[in-house]
Structure formats: C-alpha cells, structure tokens
Enzyme design. Structure first.
Site, PDB file in Angstrom:
ATOM      1  N   ASP A 155       8.703  32.716 -29.285  1.00  0.00           N
ATOM      2  CA  ASP A 155       9.694  33.483 -30.149  1.00  0.00           C
ATOM      3  C   ASP A 155       9.310  33.977 -31.205  1.00  0.00           C
ATOM      4  O   ASP A 155       8.697  33.068 -32.065  1.00  0.00           O
ATOM      5  CB  ASP A 155      11.079  32.232 -30.035  1.00  0.00           C
TER       6      ASP A 155
ATOM      7  N   ASP B  72       9.873  28.269 -23.621  1.00  0.00           N
ATOM      8  CA  ASP B  72      10.135  28.897 -24.613  1.00  0.00           C
ATOM      9  C   ASP B  72       9.728  28.175 -25.983  1.00  0.00           C
ATOM     10  O   ASP B  72      10.271  27.094 -26.065  1.00  0.00           O
ATOM     11  CB  ASP B  72      11.456  29.452 -24.652  1.00  0.00           C
TER      12      ASP B  72
ATOM     13  N   GLU C 184       6.173  36.908 -28.795  1.00  0.00           N
ATOM     14  CA  GLU C 184       7.151  38.119 -28.805  1.00  0.00           C
ATOM     15  C   GLU C 184       7.021  38.735 -30.572  1.00  0.00           C
ATOM     16  O   GLU C 184       6.893  37.828 -31.247  1.00  0.00           O
ATOM     17  CB  GLU C 184       8.699  37.423 -28.838  1.00  0.00           C
TER      18      GLU C 184
ATOM     19  N   HIS D 127      16.773  38.610 -22.248  1.00  0.00           N
ATOM     20  CA  HIS D 127      18.378  37.979 -22.665  1.00  0.00           C
ATOM     21  C   HIS D 127      18.966  38.720 -23.855  1.00  0.00           C
ATOM     22  O   HIS D 127      19.773  38.254 -24.262  1.00  0.00           O
ATOM     23  CB  HIS D 127      18.293  36.693 -22.596  1.00  0.00           C
TER      24      HIS D 127
HETATM   25  O1  TEU Z   1      14.847  37.308 -30.721  1.00  0.00           O
HETATM   26  C1  TEU Z   1      14.124  38.011 -31.594  1.00  0.00           C
HETATM   27  C2  TEU Z   1      15.046  38.959 -32.325  1.00  0.00           C
HETATM   28  O2  TEU Z   1      14.551  39.567 -33.310  1.00  0.00           O
HETATM   29  C3  TEU Z   1      16.273  39.427 -31.500  1.00  0.00           C
HETATM   30  O3  TEU Z   1      17.428  38.576 -31.639  1.00  0.00           O
HETATM   31  C4  TEU Z   1      16.925  40.299 -32.294  1.00  0.00           C
HETATM   32  O4  TEU Z   1      17.321  39.864 -33.514  1.00  0.00           O
HETATM   33  C5  TEU Z   1      17.985  41.165 -31.849  1.00  0.00           C
HETATM   34  O5  TEU Z   1      18.163  41.255 -30.175  1.00  0.00           O
HETATM   35  C6  TEU Z   1      18.007  42.446 -32.207  1.00  0.00           C
HETATM   36  O6  TEU Z   1      19.124  42.878 -32.750  1.00  0.00           O
HETATM   37  C7  TEU Z   1      14.324  36.036 -30.450  1.00  0.00           C
HETATM   38  C8  TEU Z   1      15.140  35.372 -29.268  1.00  0.00           C
HETATM   39  O7  TEU Z   1      14.749  36.235 -28.042  1.00  0.00           O
HETATM   40  C9  TEU Z   1      16.505  35.556 -29.439  1.00  0.00           C
HETATM   41  O8  TEU Z   1      17.436  35.196 -28.174  1.00  0.00           O
HETATM   42  C10 TEU Z   1      16.738  34.473 -30.517  1.00  0.00           C
HETATM   43  O9  TEU Z   1      18.125  34.875 -30.935  1.00  0.00           O
HETATM   44  C11 TEU Z   1      15.972  34.997 -31.591  1.00  0.00           C
HETATM   45  O10 TEU Z   1      14.751  35.007 -31.399  1.00  0.00           O
HETATM   46  C12 TEU Z   1      16.061  33.611 -32.782  1.00  0.00           C
HETATM   47  O11 TEU Z   1      15.573  32.685 -32.301  1.00  0.00           O
END
Ligand code: TEU
Ligand code: CA
Length: 544
Positions: A201, A99, A243, A317
C-alpha cells in the site's frame, strides 16, 4: 520461454473481503466466504489473489488501518480460516498475496498507544512528531489525502503527529531502523505461512521527509525497498507489487528492474489521474479522451519493456468500475466490458481483475450521501460543501468516482441481496443484480466471464502476449485502439473499437491481415471498408 516468472504468466484477482461473499449472514464478506468461491476463481484461471486487508482493525478505512499485523479481524474470521484459505487456494494453484499496509498503522495499534502514552517509550520514534503545528505555507504544512491537515494534535501527549490519510492512520517513521526491522520480521512471518507475496500500500510514500515537504518518492525510498527485499523476499519465489501513485515512466524501472532487487512491479495511475480535474481532482472527472489514453498506455508499455515490469488494470477498490468509466454501462455493457478486457490483457504486464469486473459490474448509482460508507467520500462531501460546492455537483462527482462504486457487494446471483449475504449488506447491493450477476453471465458463452477466462488462458499459452514488444497504431484515431506485439517472427495485431458506434477500419497505416480471431475463432479481416460493431474487438496472430 524459460525467463518467465510465474507472476509474468499469471493473472491476479483482487478481493475486497467485506464485499465479496458473506458466509454467516452478518452482512459483511468474510474468509470462509472466499474459500467457498475458490472453485469459481480456479475456473476463471487466475494465478493469485490480491487480498485487501483482513487484519485486526477498527475499520476506519475498511482495514487499511491495521491494529495488529499478525491477527485476523474477527468479522472476517480466524487465523485458522486464514491458514485454510492459503492451503485451499494453493491446492488450486492460486497464491494469496497479502496487502501490506506499512506507511501507517491504526491509532489503535499497540505501537501508537505506547507512543502517545509516553514520550520516552521506544515506540515514540515509530511515528512522526512535532511539538507545534507547522506554520501555514511552510514545507511541513502538508494536506492529508482524505482532506484536512496531515498533522493532528494528540490530546494525550499534547504533541502533533503526522498522517497522510485519516487522523486514525498515523504514519510510521521509516527513518527508524527498529521499525523497519519489525516490518521485515512481520513480512517473514507471513511468508513462512506460505503466502505468495505482497501488494504494498502507498509504498512510494515511505521515504517521506515531512519537514522538507517531501511526501512521495523521497530520497531514501529505494534504499528501504532494497533493504526490505534482502531481508524478506530474497531467495523466495514471491510476487511483490508496490502501489505508487507518484510513479512515472522514468522512475518506474527503478522499482521493478530485476537487477535492482526491489519489487516485481508497481501499480501506476497514469491512465487514471490523466482524466482528473487540476483543482477538484477525482471529484470532477474529465471525459475520457482515447488518443490521450492510448498514448499513456503506449508510453508505459515502451518505458518498461526489457527494463522492468508493468501491471495492467482498469479498476480496483479505490476506482470506479471499468465499464462505467471507460466503456458503456448501458446498452453495450457486455460488449464494452469485453472490449476493455481485450485491450488491457493483450498488453505486456501482469493483469489484475478487480472482483466483479469479470462479469461487467457497474458503478453503484447512489443518489444520496447516506448511501455512501467511504471515509474519503464522506470527508470530501463535508469539505467541499463547506467550500461552497453545490451538493448536486459533489454527488455527480461521487457517482462517477467515489471509491464506493467498486465496493458494492459482488453480484453472485438473482437471489435476494444478489446471493452475497443472507443478512443486510453493510453497503447496498447495486439495483441491477437481477439481470447482472455471475450465475447468468457465466452461463453465457458470449458473456464477460468466459471472455476473461479465454484471455487469462491465452497469456499462459503465448509468449508473445507476455514478452512481445509493443507498437501503437492509429494513435490519433478517436476510438479505435489498435496495437501490434512482436516476438520471434510472430506478430499479434489487436484491434478494439471503444465507441458505441460502428467504426470503419481505416484505409491508411493498417497492416493487411486476414485470419481468425484468437478469442472467438471467427474469421476477421482488416480490409479497408470493413467495419467493426460498437465495442467489437479482435486479435489475430500471424507468422507462426
Ligand atoms: O490508496 C492510496 C490512495 O492514495 C488512495 O486512497 C487515494 O487517496 C484516493 O483513491 C485518491 O483520491 C491506498 C489504498 O488502496 C486505499 O484503499 C487506502 O485508503 C489508502 O491507501 C490508505 O491506506
Ligand atoms: Ca460475514
């Protein structure tokens, strides 16, 4: 087909390390725990593991706040454990996909410590600063994803820094070429260790221009991705998945068209956000409307066919459990887990299985806020209650959509703590583990695990699953998900009943098919008048 890259016939499996397998009884999953489960994953047939962060981190956001990209968090193990994981996985023909969290670091990263300690530090410009907070309503007045303003005051230097997530996750300044070169060097360091690629990410955010109010999909985004490709992946046979919550059917090919040399594919969330509330977002989910959901999938299938590459997933997750959100976590749990898997895995793209999905794990079912651990859930609980939302309403939303739904420990067996840990898990095990666990499911030939195993093998065996074109049939049917794939004179018909009721095969616009289900070998037919049991699914291949 010779044009198939390894990651186009492989299925990915996401591991959330803290919740997968705990080897030393401290209640937190770890790398030795993962190594102990590699045979299980090899049996499932996956081609690579997307490993959520295991780097050194104060764990404000469970590792998505990185303090050292080249060190392992001691709670997860050592760098020697990591090297062993890479080698042991490779011995089973499984790649490790790291990641890559480079939109931001932890505020404990030495770069940020140096940046806040000294305005003239070369690291100052690794981050994004302002000498005063933006005026309310001005373009730079941006809200953080975890609530509150995206600008926080740094007490040390007295200035304001930008963070799209928690204040402990300061955003990196990608406009700085020195920062970009450091990230590339770090990526090459991991690639030289033998990792199989990266899941990137929130990569659609790195081209941000906060002063102009631009967060996602900024003007320099694709330039940075191409530069990264040339500096790191070029000439290496790796997989990269970005992502991108902002990706649309129109711009997704810009990331994944092979000739553009950016990334292999993106994770897009069209099927997720379509069923969120306009105002309250994920905290007020809408019921799933299958015609709308099917249309979303069809749009994406067709948008990328021959142009780029799709990723396919129900969960991760950050999202609720697939059966709880899209299927039936009660009476029809097993059938609905299998139906959802069939519908997803027979489309074009690289499928991702989130840990526990392969045994049909369900949402956490937490009744009180004390059971939650997730920073996003706890922040919004505070924010929404302050805004006058009734607690019971917030908790209902969290029960449906909190990220912790997918973060309860993996249910390995009926032993105490589901066989996850000899100690007390950092987050509660779902109470349903005595009857829902890998040991019992895997022993059942009609269980969820064996079904996933067959789907994963089918993708490797059939070019039509990897590359066939896609046509949605019965688009308006309220619960039947029906599609056709075609390649080189072959046709694959997929019929899935997403309802908890028996469903008649429609009389109109269905191809006449008699044959055997690819998955079970059972005879099936689309003769009108035939019915499908609740959450029944079949796939028939013709013309070979
Ligand atoms: O997620 C990006 C993200 O936008 C989500 O956390 C989103 O804010 C939320 O699910 C929507 O309500 C990534 C990762 O997958 C996440 O676990 C991290 O917390 C986030 O980035 C920050 O690194
Ligand atoms: Ca542990």
């Amino acid at each position: 087909k010779s044009d198939t890259s390894w990651w186009q016939s492989a299925t990915g499996y996401q591991i959330y390390p803290a919740s997968f397998a705990d080897s030393n009884g401290d209640g937190i999953g770890d790398i030795p725990g993962i190594i102990g489960k590699l045979d299980y994953l090899a049996d499932l047939g996956i081609g690579f593991i997307w490993l959520s962060p295991v780097y050194a981190s104060p764990m404000v956001d469970n590792g998505y706040d990185i303090a050292d990209y080249r060190a392992i968090n001691p709670v997860f193990g050592t760098m020697a454990d990591m090297d062993r994981l890479i080698a042991e996985a490779r011995a089973r023909r499984i790649g490790i996909v790291m990641d890559l969290v480079v939109n931001h670091t932890s505020d404990q990263h030495p770069w940020f410590r140096a940046a806040r300690a000294d305005r003239r530090s070369p690291y100052r410009d690794y981050y994004i600063w302002r000498d005063a907070p933006p005026a309310k309503g001005s373009p730079a007045d941006i809200e953080a994803s975890f609530g509150g303003s995206a600008w926080s005051r740094d007490a040390q230097s007295g200035d304001w820094y930008f963070h799209l997530f928690a204040p402990e996750q300061p955003d990196l300044n990608w406009a700085n070429p020195a920062l970009r070169a450091e990230v590339h060097a770090m990526m090459n360091w991991w690639l030289d260790k033998g990792v199989a690629g990266f899941r990137m990410d929130v990569i659609d955010l790195i081209g941000k221009q906060p002063e102009a109010g631009i967060v996602a999909d900024g003007p320099m985004l694709h330039h940075y991705l191409r530069e990264m490709h040339e500096a790191t992946h070029a000439g290496r046979d790796v997989v990269t998945v970005g992502e991108a919550w902002s990706a649309t059917p129109d711009n997704a090919p810009l990331y994944s068209a092979p000739e553009r040399r950016e990334v292999s594919m993106v994770f897009q969330f069209g099927h997720v956000t379509r069923f969120w509330d306009q105002k309250l977002g994920k905290w007020k989910p809408k019921a799933i409307d299958w015609p709308a959901l099917k249309a979303t999938f069809a749009t994406w299938q067709n948008a990328l066919h021959g142009k780029g590459w799709n990723s396919l997933f129900w969960g991760n997750h950050d999202l609720p459990r697939a059966v709880s959100r899209y299927g039936d976590e009660g009476e029809h749990r097993v059938a609905s887990a299998k139906a959802l898997a069939s519908a997803l895995h027979l489309m074009e793209g690289t499928p991702y299985v989130y840990q526990g999905e392969e045994i049909g794990m369900t949402n956490a079912g937490f009744a009180s806020i004390d059971q939650y651990r997730d920073v996003e859930t706890l922040n919004f609980h505070r924010i929404q209650l302050a805004e006058g939302i009734v607690e019971a309403d917030f908790l209902a939303g969290a029960r449906a959509n909190s990220r912790d739904n997918a973060r309860t420990p993996m249910q390995w067996s009926a032993a105490p703590q589901a066989g996850f840990s000899a100690g007390t898990p950092w987050i509660a095990v779902n109470a349903n583990f005595p009857r829902l666990n890998a040991e019992s499911d895997r022993a059942d030939p009609d269980g969820v695990f064996q079904h996933y195993r067959r789907l994963i093998a089918l993708r490797r065996d059939h070019a039509i699953i990897r590359h066939g074109d896609f046509r949605l049939l019965q688009p308006d049917h309220a619960s039947l998900f029906v599609y056709e794939r075609r390649l080189d004179g072959e046709c694959l018909l997929v019929v899935v009943n997403m309802a908890a009721q028996e469903m008649a095969i429609p009389v109109d616009a269905m191809p006449a098919v008699e044959g055997r289900d690819l998955l079970t070998g059972r005879p099936v037919s689309t003769r009108p008048g035939n019915t499908l049991a609740p959450f029944a699914a079949f796939a028939v291949l013709q013309g070979h």
